[in-house]
Design a protein around this motif. Structure first.
Motif, PDB file in Angstrom:
ATOM      1  N   UNK A   1     -22.119 -37.541  21.535  1.00 53.79           N
ATOM      2  CA  UNK A   1     -22.505 -36.890  20.289  1.00 53.79           C
ATOM      3  C   UNK A   1     -22.734 -35.393  20.524  1.00 53.79           C
ATOM      4  N   UNK A   2     -22.248 -34.584  19.605  1.00 58.32           N
ATOM      5  CA  UNK A   2     -22.485 -33.145  19.623  1.00 58.32           C
ATOM      6  C   UNK A   2     -23.512 -32.824  18.537  1.00 58.32           C
ATOM      7  N   UNK A   3     -24.613 -32.198  18.928  1.00 62.35           N
ATOM      8  CA  UNK A   3     -25.686 -31.887  17.984  1.00 62.35           C
ATOM      9  C   UNK A   3     -25.596 -30.420  17.560  1.00 62.35           C
ATOM     10  N   UNK A   4     -25.633 -30.221  16.254  1.00 65.95           N
ATOM     11  CA  UNK A   4     -25.395 -28.911  15.643  1.00 65.95           C
ATOM     12  C   UNK A   4     -26.649 -28.393  14.971  1.00 65.95           C
ATOM     13  N   UNK A   5     -26.905 -27.102  15.132  1.00 68.80           N
ATOM     14  CA  UNK A   5     -27.919 -26.410  14.349  1.00 68.80           C
ATOM     15  C   UNK A   5     -27.250 -25.329  13.529  1.00 68.80           C
ATOM     16  N   UNK A   6     -27.580 -25.264  12.231  1.00 70.47           N
ATOM     17  CA  UNK A   6     -26.963 -24.286  11.334  1.00 70.47           C
ATOM     18  C   UNK A   6     -27.998 -23.243  10.937  1.00 70.47           C
ATOM     19  N   UNK A   7     -27.679 -21.987  11.156  1.00 73.40           N
ATOM     20  CA  UNK A   7     -28.564 -20.890  10.748  1.00 73.40           C
ATOM     21  C   UNK A   7     -27.955 -20.250   9.511  1.00 73.40           C
ATOM     22  N   UNK A   8     -28.547 -20.543   8.367  1.00 70.61           N
ATOM     23  CA  UNK A   8     -28.026 -20.106   7.080  1.00 70.61           C
ATOM     24  C   UNK A   8     -27.432 -21.280   6.328  1.00 70.61           C
ATOM     25  N   UNK A   9     -28.274 -22.028   5.600  1.00 72.24           N
ATOM     26  CA  UNK A   9     -27.799 -23.223   4.889  1.00 72.24           C
ATOM     27  C   UNK A   9     -27.639 -22.874   3.412  1.00 72.24           C
ATOM     28  N   UNK A  10     -26.695 -21.968   3.149  1.00 67.63           N
ATOM     29  CA  UNK A  10     -26.346 -21.615   1.780  1.00 67.63           C
ATOM     30  C   UNK A  10     -25.128 -22.398   1.347  1.00 67.63           C
ATOM     31  N   UNK A  11     -24.271 -21.753   0.564  1.00 64.75           N
ATOM     32  CA  UNK A  11     -23.091 -22.433   0.026  1.00 64.75           C
ATOM     33  C   UNK A  11     -22.202 -22.985   1.132  1.00 64.75           C
ATOM     34  N   UNK A  12     -21.905 -22.152   2.136  1.00 67.56           N
ATOM     35  CA  UNK A  12     -21.032 -22.597   3.223  1.00 67.56           C
ATOM     36  C   UNK A  12     -21.747 -23.616   4.101  1.00 67.56           C
ATOM     37  N   UNK A  13     -23.010 -23.339   4.434  1.00 68.45           N
ATOM     38  CA  UNK A  13     -23.759 -24.251   5.291  1.00 68.45           C
ATOM     39  C   UNK A  13     -23.891 -25.639   4.687  1.00 68.45           C
TER      40      UNK A  13
ATOM     41  N   UNK B   1     -14.689 -37.770  13.764  1.00 67.28           N
ATOM     42  CA  UNK B   1     -15.027 -38.395  15.056  1.00 67.28           C
ATOM     43  C   UNK B   1     -13.772 -38.835  15.798  1.00 67.28           C
ATOM     44  N   UNK B   2     -12.785 -39.346  15.046  1.00 70.61           N
ATOM     45  CA  UNK B   2     -11.535 -39.784  15.677  1.00 70.61           C
ATOM     46  C   UNK B   2     -10.796 -38.599  16.284  1.00 70.61           C
ATOM     47  N   UNK B   3     -10.796 -37.472  15.565  1.00 75.95           N
ATOM     48  CA  UNK B   3     -10.079 -36.298  16.057  1.00 75.95           C
ATOM     49  C   UNK B   3     -10.837 -35.574  17.170  1.00 75.95           C
ATOM     50  N   UNK B   4     -12.148 -35.593  17.080  1.00 72.33           N
ATOM     51  CA  UNK B   4     -12.950 -34.882  18.083  1.00 72.33           C
ATOM     52  C   UNK B   4     -13.222 -35.727  19.322  1.00 72.33           C
ATOM     53  N   UNK B   5     -13.179 -37.044  19.156  1.00 78.46           N
ATOM     54  CA  UNK B   5     -13.531 -37.931  20.263  1.00 78.46           C
ATOM     55  C   UNK B   5     -15.024 -38.125  20.410  1.00 78.46           C
ATOM     56  N   UNK B   6     -15.783 -37.458  19.564  1.00 80.69           N
ATOM     57  CA  UNK B   6     -17.248 -37.566  19.565  1.00 80.69           C
ATOM     58  C   UNK B   6     -17.751 -37.414  18.135  1.00 80.69           C
ATOM     59  N   UNK B   7     -18.941 -37.925  17.885  1.00 80.84           N
ATOM     60  CA  UNK B   7     -19.564 -37.699  16.588  1.00 80.84           C
ATOM     61  C   UNK B   7     -20.206 -36.311  16.581  1.00 80.84           C
TER      62      UNK B   7
ATOM     63  N   UNK C   1     -14.761 -29.169  15.909  1.00 79.10           N
ATOM     64  CA  UNK C   1     -13.905 -30.209  16.498  1.00 79.10           C
ATOM     65  C   UNK C   1     -13.291 -29.717  17.807  1.00 79.10           C
ATOM     66  N   UNK C   2     -12.812 -28.458  17.805  1.00 80.05           N
ATOM     67  CA  UNK C   2     -12.253 -27.889  19.044  1.00 80.05           C
ATOM     68  C   UNK C   2     -13.278 -27.925  20.178  1.00 80.05           C
ATOM     69  N   UNK C   3     -14.503 -27.537  19.859  1.00 76.01           N
ATOM     70  CA  UNK C   3     -15.554 -27.511  20.878  1.00 76.01           C
ATOM     71  C   UNK C   3     -15.873 -28.928  21.359  1.00 76.01           C
ATOM     72  N   UNK C   4     -15.942 -29.874  20.421  1.00 78.36           N
ATOM     73  CA  UNK C   4     -16.236 -31.264  20.788  1.00 78.36           C
ATOM     74  C   UNK C   4     -15.160 -31.849  21.690  1.00 78.36           C
ATOM     75  N   UNK C   5     -13.930 -31.418  21.503  1.00 76.94           N
ATOM     76  CA  UNK C   5     -12.827 -31.885  22.347  1.00 76.94           C
ATOM     77  C   UNK C   5     -12.889 -31.308  23.763  1.00 76.94           C
ATOM     78  N   UNK C   6     -13.758 -30.321  23.946  1.00 80.06           N
ATOM     79  CA  UNK C   6     -13.829 -29.661  25.239  1.00 80.06           C
ATOM     80  C   UNK C   6     -12.950 -28.450  25.319  1.00 80.06           C
ATOM     81  N   UNK C   7     -12.327 -28.090  24.182  1.00 77.56           N
ATOM     82  CA  UNK C   7     -11.458 -26.923  24.159  1.00 77.56           C
ATOM     83  C   UNK C   7     -12.259 -25.649  24.006  1.00 77.56           C
ATOM     84  N   UNK C   8     -11.778 -24.576  24.588  1.00 78.19           N
ATOM     85  CA  UNK C   8     -12.423 -23.277  24.445  1.00 78.19           C
ATOM     86  C   UNK C   8     -11.400 -22.206  24.769  1.00 78.19           C
ATOM     87  N   UNK C   9     -11.585 -21.071  24.152  1.00 78.85           N
ATOM     88  CA  UNK C   9     -10.712 -19.943  24.451  1.00 78.85           C
ATOM     89  C   UNK C   9     -11.547 -18.913  25.182  1.00 78.85           C
ATOM     90  N   UNK C  10     -11.257 -18.703  26.427  1.00 79.57           N
ATOM     91  CA  UNK C  10     -12.067 -17.795  27.235  1.00 79.57           C
ATOM     92  C   UNK C  10     -11.185 -16.687  27.789  1.00 79.57           C
TER      93      UNK C  10
END
Length: 421
Positions: free
Chosen positions: A1-13, A28-34, A308-317
């Motif tokens: 499971x990937x746990x998310x915190x959102x700073x700014x819970x307006x329209x987009x949040x 979850x199917x695409x990310x491999x994790x909830x 989803x990219x982050x949950x998959x373990x993907x990153x652009x560095x």
């Protein structure tokens, strides 16, 4: 499971939370994790939110929470957002942001701070259009020759209505405000700053250029009139606010301003509140990206894509997509050296010899007139609508400064650039 915190819970949040909940199975199917939002930070805890998550009014409760894996920054602004994102990165948390202003000023500092920590920002440019991924990944084999983008839906809505209905700026702006497409204070949009922030982000990915908004040419749409659309229609042009990046040898032009552009170009056909971005690569040629550039759901869709990219373990560095300088010696081109055709609207006294005087003045600055329309203004005055052959920005500016002081000029001349290549 990937746990998310959102700073700014307006329209987009709120929309991010809803997408993650409503589409939980396929995500979850695409990310491999909830992917689960466990906490949100807001400025006003008393304001009702259409989400069922724990809330705090202290953003550092999220950046410092050891149980949170990814911080989603949707608070907006520059300075406070910069402090919050730095804190998250120093705590080794992945970051997703939709904050174009933050990145316009601090993208390189954040890249250096992030290093190998995932830092994603697809939603910062053109809402739901995946232009960041296209530039950073899909077109990474190409030298980017040019980018032309309609990146502000408010301006595009206004210009589309003006073109189709033959009306002036102010009544269309009022309608845009009533429909919720424009803010009560529309300055950030209609003066071009919103599009400029987005252009700077794309230019960093495409060229490695570290420029700030103050470094580039930015003009808005407030002075455009129905007369300008009459000229455009007569000569086969559309009028659009474009964000433009152009590679010229070892220099890059960066500019945001209204342009006359051929109606036959793909980007000229992008109407209403939609966004469109044309990218030209040296091998792929022109590719075009079209879609909703704003709105809670479209922007949230891009945020969730990054999660989803982050949950998959993907990153652009690093985050801007290059590990070494892209091209040696690339610098920001001077605005004075821009070379294009120009359109001018000049209100003059309606008497013989005026056009000859204007042509002579322009000729003294190496500028020749290509085409002209004359429209009556009052009984004794007329509007001359002119286009020039290609010339330098510094020459047209000098000519305009002289022209506005001539005794036959009724009001300050108006100029737009004509974009043909």
């Amino acid at each position: 499971m990937i746990k998310i915190g959102i700073i700014g819970v307006g329209t987009v949040g709120e929309s991010v939370v809803k997408i993650l909940q409503k589409n939980r199975d396929i995500i979850s199917a695409r990310a491999g994790k909830e992917i689960v939002v466990v906490k949100g930070a807001v400025r006003n805890l008393n304001k009702k939110r259409d989400v069922d998550i724990a809330l705090t009014d202290n953003p550092y409760e999220i950046t410092d929470d050891p149980g949170i894996d990814v911080v989603v920054e949707l608070m907006g602004g520059v300075d406070e957002a910069y402090d919050v994102v730095k804190r998250a990165l120093k705590n080794k948390k992945a970051v997703v942001t939709a904050n174009k202003a933050l990145l316009a000023y601090h993208r390189y500092e954040l890249q250096n701070l992030a290093e190998d920590i995932p830092f994603e920002f697809e939603a910062s440019v053109a809402g739901g259009i995946p232009i960041i991924k296209a530039l950073r990944e899909g077109l990474s084999a190409n030298h980017i020759e040019a980018i032309k983008g309609i990146m502000n839906g408010t301006c595009n809505f206004i210009l589309t209505k003006m073109a189709k209905e033959g009306v002036d700026f102010e009544p269309v702006l009022k309608e845009a405000q009533e429909l919720g497409y424009a803010e009560a204070d529309p300055t950030f949009d209609v003066e071009g700053y919103d599009a400029a922030h987005k252009l700077l982000i794309l230019a960093s990915i495409a060229y490695g250029i570290d420029a700030k908004p103050e470094d580039i040419l930015i003009e808005g749409i407030k002075e455009i009139s129905s007369l300008d659309f009459a000229f455009a229609s007569e000569f086969g042009y559309a009028i659009k606010l474009l964000a433009i990046a152009k590679k010229r040898a070892n220099q890059v032009e960066l500019r945001v301003h209204p342009v006359l552009i051929s109606k036959d170009e793909m980007i000229a056909k992008v109407d209403g509140v939609m966004n469109g971005i044309s990218v030209i690569g040296d091998f792929v040629g022109e590719t075009m990206y079209y879609g909703p550039g704003a709105g809670g759901d479209a922007t949230a869709s891009a945020v969730v894509s990054n999660l989803i990219d982050i949950a998959r373990g993907g990153k652009c560095s690093p985050m801007l997509g290059f590990k070494r300088p892209l091209e040696s010696g690339m610098t920001l081109a001077s605005n004075d050296e821009i070379r294009v055709k120009y359109y001018l609207r000049v209100a003059v006294q309606d008497r013989p010899g005026i056009l000859a005087k204007i042509a002579q003045l322009f000729g003294e600055h190496q500028i020749s007139i290509e085409s002209m329309l004359q429209k009556p203004k009052t009984k004794n005055t007329a509007n001359l609508l002119l286009s020039t052959h290609e010339c330098l920005e510094k020459d047209i500016q000098k000519a305009l400064n002289e022209l506005k002081n001539q005794d036959f000029i009724e009001e300050k001349p108006f100029m737009m650039r004509i974009e043909e290549n």
